[in-house]
Design an enzyme around this catalytic site. Structure first.
Site, mmCIF file in Angstrom:
data_model
loop_
_atom_site.group_PDB
_atom_site.id
_atom_site.type_symbol
_atom_site.label_atom_id
_atom_site.label_comp_id
_atom_site.label_asym_id
_atom_site.label_seq_id
_atom_site.Cartn_x
_atom_site.Cartn_y
_atom_site.Cartn_z
ATOM 1 N N ASP A 136 0.879 -1.167 0.000
ATOM 2 C CA ASP A 136 0.000 0.000 0.000
ATOM 3 C C ASP A 136 0.921 1.222 0.000
ATOM 4 O OD1 ASP A 136 -2.075 1.761 0.014
ATOM 5 O OD2 ASP A 136 -3.131 0.880 1.718
HETATM 6 C C1 BGC Z 1 -4.900 3.491 0.118
HETATM 7 C C2 BGC Z 1 -5.005 2.487 -0.999
HETATM 8 C C3 BGC Z 1 -4.866 3.183 -2.318
HETATM 9 C C4 BGC Z 1 -3.564 3.948 -2.344
HETATM 10 C C5 BGC Z 1 -3.332 4.693 -3.641
HETATM 11 C C6 BGC Z 1 -3.661 4.368 -0.007
HETATM 12 O O1 BGC Z 1 -3.714 5.426 0.886
HETATM 13 O O2 BGC Z 1 -4.903 2.830 1.361
HETATM 14 O O3 BGC Z 1 -6.243 1.825 -0.924
HETATM 15 O O4 BGC Z 1 -4.969 2.279 -3.371
HETATM 16 O O5 BGC Z 1 -3.561 4.894 -1.305
HETATM 17 O O6 BGC Z 1 -4.224 5.733 -3.777
#
Ligand code: BGC
Length: 804
Positions: free
Chosen positions: A320
Site C-alpha cells: 500500500d
Molecule cells: C490506500 C489504498 C490506495 C492507495 C493509492 C492508499 O492510501 O490505502 O487503498 O490504493 O492509497 O491511492
C-alpha cells in the site's frame, strides 16, 4: 528611522528569507526523494518494427535480432525468463519500486504520466520495456478529469460503493460493473485498477467499510471475484486490497492486529482466498498494519506461505502507498513492488543487494513476477489509448447496479409511490445526494444525480415549499456547500449542514404534498474511523426532522419514507417505528438518485439484501470492545506511511495494537451465537412481491453437497429473490457458529406465478473449519442442517444431511 523599527524590519526580512530558503530546500528535498528521482529512466518510445523470416515484431532492445522476450508467440514464462536474463542488477532493483508520487499529485509530465494515476511500474528504456500505470479504485477508476492546457475532460463513471455492489448479491451484474470499470482503465491507458477492497466489516465504525463488501467472507469472496473477473476481462489488472486485516483506519500505519489463527483463516483471509482461487487477480495489495508484530508487507507467512504456497496465487504483491518500513524485508517476504516508491527505498535495496542482505534470488523472483505482469499487459501489445470510453453505456450499468443494491428495510403499504404526484423532500442530501465515500475510493465523476433530479426524471413533482426552504438554507450557508476538489476532496468528507424547515413551511408542505421523504446522509472515508455520536447515531437535528415530518404528515393521513444515503451502518432501532417505509439507498454512484427514484416509483422492484447486520446498539458487536471508538482523524504522516513501533509500555490499546478477542464471532456469527436481537439481520431485504420456497432436496454425493429447491413468485409484480444457503452443525464437538453462509444465488426477474428450480453444488472441502491444533482445514463428520433462507433470520426450508 528609529533603531527599534530598523531592527524589527531586519528581523522580519530575515525570518521571511529563512522561510523561503527552507521552503525551497524542502521542495527540492521532496522532489529528490519522493517526486522526481527517476532522471535516467524515461520510457523509450522510439521502438522500430522489424521483420525477420516473415514475422513482424518490435525490436525493443534495438539489436536487430528477434529476442525471445520480443516474440509474442512464445509463452509469458519463456519471455519473462529471457527478459530477466538480459537485465542488469541496477535495472532489476529499479523495477522493484515505483517512480514517486508526482503523477498522483497531477504534477507529472503529460508526455510520461497520466494525471491522477497514483503509481507506476517504471520503464526499462534499454530493453524497450514500457511504463505501466496504476490507479484506484473500488467504485470506479480515479484519475484527474482535467489536464493542463487541454479543454477536453477525462471523467470516469462513479459506480455504487463496494458495500452496495455486495448488496446486489448478483455476481453477473457485479462482473458487468467490473467490466465497465476495466474498459475505462483500458481506454484511458491505465494498466491496473487498485481494487476491489476485500477487508471484512469487523465493526460498523471503520471509515472505509463503504469500499469493502461485507461482514461475511463468502459474500466478500464471490462478489470480489466477480468484480476482478469483470475488470480483467479487458486485459487490465486488479489489485485486491488490503491484504490483510486493515479493519480500522485509526493508526492503520502502525496498528498491530492480534488475532487467532482460526479467525484469521476463516474470517479475515477467506474472502481473499476465494477471490484468488476464482479469479487469479494480477496483483494483491498488502496492507499498512501489522499482524502479530510484523508489517503485513514484510510477512513471508502471509505473502508467500499462505498466499502463494497454500492458495496458488500467481501474480505480484504490491505495498500500500508508502506502506511497510523495511524495503529489503518486504522483497524477501514476497512483496514484489513498493509503491509509489521513494529514493530511500531504491537506495536501501541497492545497499542490501550489495551487502548480501537481500539475495539476488529474492530480487529475481520479484522482478520476474513484475515482468510477467508487464508482458501480459495491453501496453506490451501496443494497445492504442483511445481516451473514449462509452460513459453513457456505463452510466446505465451504474444505474442498474445501484437499483439492485438498494435494500427495502420497511414498507407498510407505502411503496411504490403509485399515484403520488407531489413529494416533499426533507434533508440536505435529498438535494445533494452523496455518490460515494472519500479518500482513494472516491471517483471524479462528471455529475451526480440527486434524489430530487431522479424523481423529476420520473415525472414526479418536487414540493416547492420545502425545496425553496432548502435553497434559502443553502444560500445562507453557501461556503459549506462548496464541494472540495482534487487532493482536498480525497481527505475531507463533504458534509454540508442539515436544516429543518419552519413549522409554517412544514404545515404548507403537508397540505400541498402527497407524501414526505426524509433523506439521511453520511459521508466517511480514508483516514478516519466513524464515531458513535452524530454518525452511527442520528444527530439531534435528524431525529427532530424525522419526528416532526412523521407527526405532521401522519396527522394529515399522509405517509413518510426515510431514505438512507449512507456508506456504513447506522442506528435504526430507536426510530424505525416512526416512518412508514425505509429505503436503504447506500451511496449509489453518479446515478444514485435515478436508482432510488426507480425503486420508489415501482419501476424496479427492490431486490437488494443486507451484506451486514444492522445492530440495535453499537456495543452489541463483540468487536466494539476492542475498537477505537473515540478515534481522531489521522495526521498527514500517519496517512502516508508506516510509522514504526513504540516501546511496549507506550503502546495504546486499539491504536497501536488491537486484540481481536471476539475471534470468529464477527457480524451474524456473533449475533446468532450470543442470541442478540438485531434491528435488521444479515441477508435481509424486502420486495414488492412475495416468494415461496418449496421442493427442497439435499444430499451428499461424491464430495459434494447437492441442494435443489424451487422458488416461485407468489405476489403481484415481477421480482428477483436472493436465496441464501446456511449450514449448521448442531451437535458439533468444537466451538462453531450457529450457522454460516455457504452459497447464494439471485433468481432472474420472475413474473407473478413463475417458478424456477435452483441447483447448488458445494464441494465438501468448503465446509471445513480451521483446526488450530493440527494447523489445517478439517471437515467434521456427522449430521448437518442445510437451511434455505431469505435472510439469516428468515429460514424458509431446511434439510438434514449426514457427512461421513
Ligand atoms: C490506500 C489504498 C490506495 C492507495 C493509492 C492508499 O492510501 O490505502 O487503498 O490504493 O492509497 O491511492
Amino acid at each position: 528611522m528609529k533603531k527599534s523599527l530598523k531592527i524589527a524590519l531586519i528581523s522580519i526580512v530575515s525570518v521571511l528569507l529563512i522561510v523561503i530558503i527552507a521552503g525551497v530546500a524542502a521542495w527540492l528535498y521532496l522532489g529528490a526523494k519522493f517526486l522526481n528521482f527517476e532522471k535516467n529512466y524515461t520510457e523509450n518510445q522510439d521502438l522500430k518494427e522489424v521483420t525477420i523470416n516473415g514475422y513482424k515484431f518490435l525490436d525493443r532492445n534495438g539489436n536487430g535480432k528477434l529476442d525471445i522476450y520480443e516474440d509474442d508467440r512464445k509463452s509469458i514464462e519463456e519471455r519473462a525468463t529471457d527478459l530477466l536474463s538480459q537485465m542488469t542488477t541496477e535495472e532489476k532493483i529499479h523495477l522493484l519500486k515505483g517512480s514517486g508520487i508526482a503523477s498522483a499529485m497531477g504534477n507529472g509530465d503529460p508526455k510520461t504520466s497520466i494525471s491522477g494515476a497514483v503509481g507506476l511500474i517504471v520503464p526499462t528504456p534499454r530493453l524497450g520495456i514500457p511504463t505501466l500505470y496504476l490507479s484506484d479504485g473500488p467504485a470506479g477508476l480515479r484519475i484527474e478529469p482535467k489536464r493542463k492546457n487541454e479543454t477536453r475532460t477525462y471523467y470516469c463513471t462513479a459506480f455504487p460503493i463496494g458495500t452496495m455492489l455486495a448488496s446486489t448479491w448478483n455476481t453477473d451484474l457485479v462482473k458487468e460493473v467490473g467490466s465497465a470499470m476495466g474498459n475505462e482503465a483500458l481506454e484511458y491507458g491505465l494498466d491496473v485498477i487498485l481494487g476491489p477492497g476485500a477487508n471484512i466489516h469487523r465493526n460498523p465504525l471503520c471509515g472505509r467499510n463503504f469500499e469493502y463488501y461485507s461482514e461475511d467472507p463468502l459474500l466478500t469472496g464471490w462478489i470480489g471475484a466477480a468484480c476482478v473477473n469483470g475488470i480483467q476481462s479487458n486485459g487490465v489488472g486488479t489489485s485486491v486490497k488490503h491484504f490483510a486485516l486493515n479493519n480500522q483506519e485509526t493508526k492503520r500505519s502502525r496498528n498491530d492486529v492480534r488475532v487467532s489463527e482460526r479467525a484469521l483463516r476463516e474470517v479475515y483471509l477467506k474472502g481473499f482466498e476465494i477471490i484468488v482461487k476464482k479469479s487469479q487477480p494480477w496483483t494483491i495489495m498488502s496492507s499498512y498494519n501489522k499482524l502479530k508484530g510484523t508489517y503485513t508487507s514484510e510477512s513471508k507467512y502471509l505473502l508467500t506461505d499462505i498466499l502463494r504456497d497454500d492458495w496458488g496465487f500467481k501474480g505480484l504483491v504490491m505495498s500500500d502507498w508508502f506502506g511497510g518500513q523495511n524495503a529489503p524485508a518486504q522483497i524477501k517476504a514476497g512483496n514484489d513492488l513498493l509503491e509509489p516508491g521513494t529514493k530511500f527505498q531504491w537506495d536501501a535495496l541497492k545497499e542490501a543487494v550489495k551487502s548480501g542482505d537481500l539475495p539476488m534470488t529474492s530480487v529475481d523472483a520479484s522482478v520476474k513476477r513484475i515482468l510477467k505482469l508487464i508482458l501480459t499487459s495491453k501496453k506490451m501489445q501496443q494497445s492504442i489509448i483511445r481516451n473514449n470510453p462509452d460513459l453513457k453505456a456505463h452510466a446505465v450499468t451504474a444505474q442498474q447496479s445501484a437499483s439492485e443494491g438498494i435494500v427495502l428495510l420497511k414498507n407498510e403499504n407505502t411503496l411504490p409511490l403509485q399515484n403520488k404526484k407531489n413529494v416533499a423532500l426533507f434533508g440536505v442530501t435529498s438535494y445533494d445526494f452523496i455518490a460515494g465515500g472519500t479518500g482513494s475510493g472516491d471517483v471524479n465523476e462528471a455529475y451526480t444525480v440527486s434524489l430530487e433530479e431522479g424523481l423529476k426524471n420520473k415525472g414526479i413533482e418536487i414540493n416547492k415549499v420545502i425545496q425553496k426552504s432548502f435553497e434559502a438554507h443553502k444560500l445562507v450557508n453557501a461556503k459549506s456547500f462548496i464541494k472540495p476538489e482534487g487532493m482536498k476532496a480525497m481527505f475531507q468528507p463533504y458534509n454540508p449542514p442539515q436544516w429543518i424547515p419552519s413549522s409554517d413551511e412544514m404545515a404548507q408542505s403537508v397540505s400541498s404534498a402527497d407524501i414526505g421523504i426524509v433523506t439521511i446522509g453520511r459521508n466517511s472515508g480514508e483516514g478516519a474511523d466513524r464515531k458513535e455520536k452524530d454518525d452511527f447515531l442520528l444527530t439531534s437535528m435528524e431525529q427532530q426532522l424525522i419526528e416532526m415530518t412523521c407527526k405532521a404528515f401522519h396527522a394529515a393521513g399522509k405517509k413518510v419514507v426515510v431514505v438512507l444515503n449512507i456508506g456504513g451502518v447506522i442506528e435504526t432501532a430507536s426510530w424505525k417505528n416512526l416512518p412508514d417505509a425505509i429505503v436503504l439507498a447506500w451511496q449509489g454512484g453518479q446515478e444514485g438518485g435515478n436508482a432510488v427514484a426507480a425503486i420508489l416509483s415501482g419501476e424496479i422492484n427492490p431486490s437488494g439484501k443486507l451484506p451486514m447486520t444492522f445492530p440495535i446498539h453499537l456495543n452489541d458487536h463483540a468487536s466494539s470492545a476492542n475498537f477505537p471508538l473515540d478515534s481522531k482523524p489521522m495526521g498527514m504522516f500517519d496517512m502516508v506511511g508506516s510509522t514504526g513501533t513504540l516501546p511496549e509500555k507506550d503502546q495504546v490499546r486499539n491504536y497501536d495494537y488491537t486484540n481481536y478477542e471476539e475471534g470468529i464471532y464477527v457480524g451474524y456469527r456473533h449475533f446468532d451465537k450470543a442470541k442478540i436481537e438485531v434491528s435488521y439481520p444479515f441477508g435481509y431485504g424486502l420486495s414488492y412481491t412475495q416468494f415461496k420456497y418449496s421442493d427442497m432436496a439435499a444430499a451428499v454425493l461424491n464430495d459434494t453437497l447437492k441442494v435443489d429447491l424451487t422458488i416461485s413468485n407468489t405476489g403481484n409484480c415481477k421480482g428477483k429473490e436472493v436465496v441464501q444457503l446456511y449450514l449448521s452443525k448442531p451437535d458439533s464437538k468444537i466451538d462453531q457458529p450457529v450457522q454460516e453462509l455457504k452459497a447464494f444465488t439471485k433468481t432472474a426477474n420472475l413474473t407473478p406465478g413463475e417458478a424456477v428450480n435452483l441447483k447448488f453444488r458445494i464441494p465438501l472441502n468448503e465446509l471445513t473449519y480451521w483446526n488450530e491444533k493440527d494447523s489445517k482445514w478439517t471437515l467434521e463428520v456427522g449430521q448437518y442442517i442445510v437451511k434455505a433462507s431469505s435472510s439469516s433470520r428468515d429460514i424458509r426450508l431446511s434439510k438434514e444431511v449426514i457427512i461421513e
